[in-house]
Design a protein around this motif. Structure first.
Motif, PDB file in Angstrom:
ATOM      1  N   LEU A  43       0.826  -1.206   0.000  1.00 53.74           N
ATOM      2  CA  LEU A  43       0.000   0.000   0.000  1.00 53.74           C
ATOM      3  C   LEU A  43       0.862   1.258   0.000  1.00 53.74           C
ATOM      4  O   LEU A  43       0.573   2.221  -0.714  1.00 53.74           O
ATOM      5  CB  LEU A  43      -0.934  -0.005   1.214  1.00 53.74           C
ATOM      6  CG  LEU A  43      -2.055  -1.045   1.181  1.00 53.74           C
ATOM      7  CD1 LEU A  43      -2.784  -1.106   2.531  1.00 53.74           C
ATOM      8  CD2 LEU A  43      -3.056  -0.729   0.072  1.00 53.74           C
ATOM      9  N   ASP A  44       1.931   1.235   0.792  1.00 51.41           N
ATOM     10  CA  ASP A  44       2.823   2.390   0.840  1.00 51.41           C
ATOM     11  C   ASP A  44       3.461   2.649  -0.523  1.00 51.41           C
ATOM     12  O   ASP A  44       3.664   3.807  -0.906  1.00 51.41           O
ATOM     13  CB  ASP A  44       3.919   2.153   1.891  1.00 51.41           C
ATOM     14  CG  ASP A  44       4.838   3.350   2.052  1.00 51.41           C
ATOM     15  OD1 ASP A  44       4.383   4.387   2.576  1.00 51.41           O
ATOM     16  OD2 ASP A  44       6.014   3.246   1.635  1.00 51.41           O
ATOM     17  N   SER A  45       3.733   1.579  -1.273  1.00 48.88           N
ATOM     18  CA  SER A  45       4.379   1.730  -2.581  1.00 48.88           C
ATOM     19  C   SER A  45       3.482   2.432  -3.592  1.00 48.88           C
ATOM     20  O   SER A  45       3.974   2.978  -4.588  1.00 48.88           O
ATOM     21  CB  SER A  45       4.801   0.366  -3.129  1.00 48.88           C
ATOM     22  OG  SER A  45       3.668  -0.413  -3.477  1.00 48.88           O
ATOM     23  N   ILE A  46       2.162   2.425  -3.348  1.00 50.19           N
ATOM     24  CA  ILE A  46       1.240   3.130  -4.253  1.00 50.19           C
ATOM     25  C   ILE A  46       0.659   4.377  -3.586  1.00 50.19           C
ATOM     26  O   ILE A  46      -0.339   4.930  -4.043  1.00 50.19           O
ATOM     27  CB  ILE A  46       0.105   2.202  -4.739  1.00 50.19           C
ATOM     28  CG1 ILE A  46      -0.718   1.663  -3.564  1.00 50.19           C
ATOM     29  CG2 ILE A  46       0.658   1.071  -5.583  1.00 50.19           C
ATOM     30  CD1 ILE A  46      -1.951   0.863  -3.997  1.00 50.19           C
ATOM     31  N   GLY A  47       1.286   4.776  -2.483  1.00 44.48           N
ATOM     32  CA  GLY A  47       0.900   6.020  -1.832  1.00 44.48           C
ATOM     33  C   GLY A  47      -0.336   5.952  -0.968  1.00 44.48           C
ATOM     34  O   GLY A  47      -0.992   6.973  -0.738  1.00 44.48           O
ATOM     35  N   VAL A  48      -0.679   4.759  -0.478  1.00 46.79           N
ATOM     36  CA  VAL A  48      -1.856   4.597   0.370  1.00 46.79           C
ATOM     37  C   VAL A  48      -1.419   4.313   1.805  1.00 46.79           C
ATOM     38  O   VAL A  48      -0.634   3.401   2.051  1.00 46.79           O
ATOM     39  CB  VAL A  48      -2.763   3.448  -0.137  1.00 46.79           C
ATOM     40  CG1 VAL A  48      -3.954   3.243   0.810  1.00 46.79           C
ATOM     41  CG2 VAL A  48      -3.250   3.732  -1.547  1.00 46.79           C
ATOM     42  N   ASP A  49      -1.927   5.103   2.731  1.00 42.36           N
ATOM     43  CA  ASP A  49      -1.657   4.914   4.153  1.00 42.36           C
ATOM     44  C   ASP A  49      -2.490   3.738   4.659  1.00 42.36           C
ATOM     45  O   ASP A  49      -3.720   3.768   4.585  1.00 42.36           O
ATOM     46  CB  ASP A  49      -2.034   6.189   4.912  1.00 42.36           C
ATOM     47  CG  ASP A  49      -1.740   6.116   6.406  1.00 42.36           C
ATOM     48  OD1 ASP A  49      -1.494   5.003   6.917  1.00 42.36           O
ATOM     49  OD2 ASP A  49      -1.789   7.168   7.059  1.00 42.36           O
ATOM     50  N   PHE A  50      -1.816   2.682   5.155  1.00 44.14           N
ATOM     51  CA  PHE A  50      -2.542   1.480   5.553  1.00 44.14           C
ATOM     52  C   PHE A  50      -3.485   1.713   6.732  1.00 44.14           C
ATOM     53  O   PHE A  50      -4.393   0.915   6.968  1.00 44.14           O
ATOM     54  CB  PHE A  50      -1.568   0.332   5.864  1.00 44.14           C
ATOM     55  CG  PHE A  50      -0.813   0.455   7.165  1.00 44.14           C
ATOM     56  CD1 PHE A  50      -1.317  -0.104   8.329  1.00 44.14           C
ATOM     57  CD2 PHE A  50       0.402   1.119   7.219  1.00 44.14           C
ATOM     58  CE1 PHE A  50      -0.623  -0.010   9.520  1.00 44.14           C
ATOM     59  CE2 PHE A  50       1.104   1.223   8.413  1.00 44.14           C
ATOM     60  CZ  PHE A  50       0.598   0.659   9.564  1.00 44.14           C
ATOM     61  N   THR A  51      -3.280   2.794   7.458  1.00 40.20           N
ATOM     62  CA  THR A  51      -4.182   3.083   8.582  1.00 40.20           C
ATOM     63  C   THR A  51      -5.420   3.856   8.133  1.00 40.20           C
ATOM     64  O   THR A  51      -6.326   4.101   8.935  1.00 40.20           O
ATOM     65  CB  THR A  51      -3.460   3.895   9.668  1.00 40.20           C
ATOM     66  OG1 THR A  51      -3.096   5.180   9.147  1.00 40.20           O
ATOM     67  CG2 THR A  51      -2.213   3.177  10.163  1.00 40.20           C
ATOM     68  N   SER A  52      -5.469   4.213   6.866  1.00 34.03           N
ATOM     69  CA  SER A  52      -6.569   5.067   6.391  1.00 34.03           C
ATOM     70  C   SER A  52      -7.671   4.276   5.686  1.00 34.03           C
ATOM     71  O   SER A  52      -8.684   4.849   5.294  1.00 34.03           O
ATOM     72  CB  SER A  52      -6.038   6.141   5.439  1.00 34.03           C
ATOM     73  OG  SER A  52      -5.569   5.550   4.224  1.00 34.03           O
ATOM     74  N   ILE A  53      -7.451   2.958   5.477  1.00 32.37           N
ATOM     75  CA  ILE A  53      -8.467   2.158   4.801  1.00 32.37           C
ATOM     76  C   ILE A  53      -8.835   0.950   5.656  1.00 32.37           C
ATOM     77  O   ILE A  53      -8.108   0.590   6.597  1.00 32.37           O
ATOM     78  CB  ILE A  53      -7.995   1.686   3.405  1.00 32.37           C
ATOM     79  CG1 ILE A  53      -6.834   0.685   3.520  1.00 32.37           C
ATOM     80  CG2 ILE A  53      -7.577   2.863   2.552  1.00 32.37           C
ATOM     81  CD1 ILE A  53      -6.455   0.063   2.188  1.00 32.37           C
ATOM     82  N   ASN A  54      -9.958   0.323   5.334  1.00 32.37           N
ATOM     83  CA  ASN A  54     -10.380  -0.872   6.063  1.00 32.37           C
ATOM     84  C   ASN A  54     -10.198  -2.108   5.186  1.00 32.37           C
ATOM     85  O   ASN A  54      -9.763  -2.015   4.048  1.00 32.37           O
ATOM     86  CB  ASN A  54     -11.838  -0.734   6.528  1.00 32.37           C
ATOM     87  CG  ASN A  54     -12.795  -0.465   5.376  1.00 32.37           C
ATOM     88  OD1 ASN A  54     -12.729  -1.116   4.330  1.00 32.37           O
ATOM     89  ND2 ASN A  54     -13.694   0.502   5.559  1.00 32.37           N
ATOM     90  N   GLU A  55     -10.542  -3.279   5.720  1.00 34.06           N
ATOM     91  CA  GLU A  55     -10.296  -4.526   4.994  1.00 34.06           C
ATOM     92  C   GLU A  55     -11.128  -4.636   3.714  1.00 34.06           C
ATOM     93  O   GLU A  55     -10.692  -5.237   2.739  1.00 34.06           O
ATOM     94  CB  GLU A  55     -10.557  -5.732   5.904  1.00 34.06           C
ATOM     95  CG  GLU A  55     -11.962  -5.803   6.470  1.00 34.06           C
ATOM     96  CD  GLU A  55     -12.104  -6.904   7.494  1.00 34.06           C
ATOM     97  OE1 GLU A  55     -12.020  -8.088   7.116  1.00 34.06           O
ATOM     98  OE2 GLU A  55     -12.312  -6.576   8.677  1.00 34.06           O
ATOM     99  N   TYR A  56     -12.321  -4.063   3.721  1.00 33.33           N
ATOM    100  CA  TYR A  56     -13.147  -4.109   2.513  1.00 33.33           C
ATOM    101  C   TYR A  56     -12.561  -3.202   1.429  1.00 33.33           C
ATOM    102  O   TYR A  56     -12.538  -3.570   0.250  1.00 33.33           O
ATOM    103  CB  TYR A  56     -14.584  -3.700   2.836  1.00 33.33           C
ATOM    104  CG  TYR A  56     -15.512  -3.725   1.640  1.00 33.33           C
ATOM    105  CD1 TYR A  56     -15.777  -4.917   0.973  1.00 33.33           C
ATOM    106  CD2 TYR A  56     -16.126  -2.559   1.181  1.00 33.33           C
ATOM    107  CE1 TYR A  56     -16.628  -4.952  -0.123  1.00 33.33           C
ATOM    108  CE2 TYR A  56     -16.989  -2.586   0.082  1.00 33.33           C
ATOM    109  CZ  TYR A  56     -17.231  -3.782  -0.564  1.00 33.33           C
ATOM    110  OH  TYR A  56     -18.068  -3.823  -1.655  1.00 33.33           O
ATOM    111  N   ASP A  57     -12.075  -2.023   1.824  1.00 33.71           N
ATOM    112  CA  ASP A  57     -11.395  -1.139   0.871  1.00 33.71           C
ATOM    113  C   ASP A  57     -10.210  -1.872   0.233  1.00 33.71           C
ATOM    114  O   ASP A  57      -9.978  -1.758  -0.971  1.00 33.71           O
ATOM    115  CB  ASP A  57     -10.873   0.116   1.566  1.00 33.71           C
ATOM    116  CG  ASP A  57     -11.992   1.004   2.081  1.00 33.71           C
ATOM    117  OD1 ASP A  57     -13.088   0.975   1.484  1.00 33.71           O
ATOM    118  OD2 ASP A  57     -11.771   1.719   3.071  1.00 33.71           O
TER     119      ASP A  57
END
Length: 238
Positions: free
Chosen positions: A53-67
């Motif tokens: 997720l970090d490699s595509i610029g997504v903060d892993f704490t900002s999304i849930n398992e369904y996202d």
């Protein structure tokens, strides 16, 4: 999910359109890497994919398992999913907005099949039950802790990058067949469902642990009064 009766099931029905396959050990052995990779992806929590997720610029704490499931769906459906979803054709699904509530869903318009957050939760819960998987609920307390977790995860990924993969299931089968508490040979083990096998592994481990504790009691190294009721009953199913 602990009340699911999966012991003699080949399929677990989510609804009229979607069922989860409970494959045999033999079926998985022939497709082990791809099968477990799919199971891991479908049941993953964002923290499990923090590096990706970090490699595509997504903060892993900002999304849930369904996202995360929606984000990974293209990868999931590009694989052969027959050992998980049977005849359900995931390539017919596309991400859309549910007009009734404005939520993101997966929809097969041709067959009028929808996978929403609740359906995904049921799918993931069944797979976790089959494979004794637990949700990784760890969360960093602050940004500093988050960066530290991410750094450690990246280092671990780098260390494992060139490591040759080995069959964990094969090693487990060998160990079980050579355990006196296990009553199946190699060929009969292949015929067991993966749920039956996983439950057998758990029960054998519990029996061995019970025997060791009882030996400790008999030799005076363990005080029986300090043992719980679960410790004293190897038949308990936990």
């Amino acid at each position: 999910m602990s009340t699911l009766n999966l012991l003699y099931q080949k399929l677990y029905k989510i609804n009229d359109e979607i069922s989860i396959v409970i494959p045999t050990v033999g079926e998985i052995i022939d497709n082990e890497d791809s099968y477990y990779s799919l199971v891991s992806t479908i049941t993953a929590m964002p923290i499990d994919f923090m590096v990706q997720l970090d490699s595509i610029g997504v903060d892993f704490t900002s999304i849930n398992e369904y996202d995360l499931f929606l984000l990974m769906f293209e990868t999931i459906r590009s694989n052969n999913t027959q050992l998980i979803f049977g005849d359900l054709d995931l390539t017919k699904f596309e991400i859309a907005v549910n007009e009734q509530n404005g939520k993101m869903v997966l929809i097969d318009r041709e067959n009028e099949i929808i996978i929403d957050r609740a359906i995904h939760n049921q799918i993931a819960s069944v797979l976790r039950k089959i494979h004794h998987l637990e949700k990784n609920r760890r969360k960093p307390a602050n940004d500093e802790a988050k960066e530290y977790m991410l750094k450690r995860a990246k280092e671990k990924q780098r260390r494992n990058r060139n490591r040759k993969s080995t069959s964990q299931l094969e090693s487990l089968i060998v160990a079980m067949v050579n355990a006196e508490q296990y009553k199946y040979d190699f060929e009969r083990t292949k015929e067991l469902s993966i749920y039956q096998f996983n439950e057998s592994v758990r029960q054998v481990i519990k029996k061995v642990d019970y025997d060791n504790k009882m030996y400790g009691v008999y030799t005076g190294r363990i005080n029986a009064k300090e043992l719980s009721q679960d410790d004293l009953n190897w038949l308990s199913h936990k």
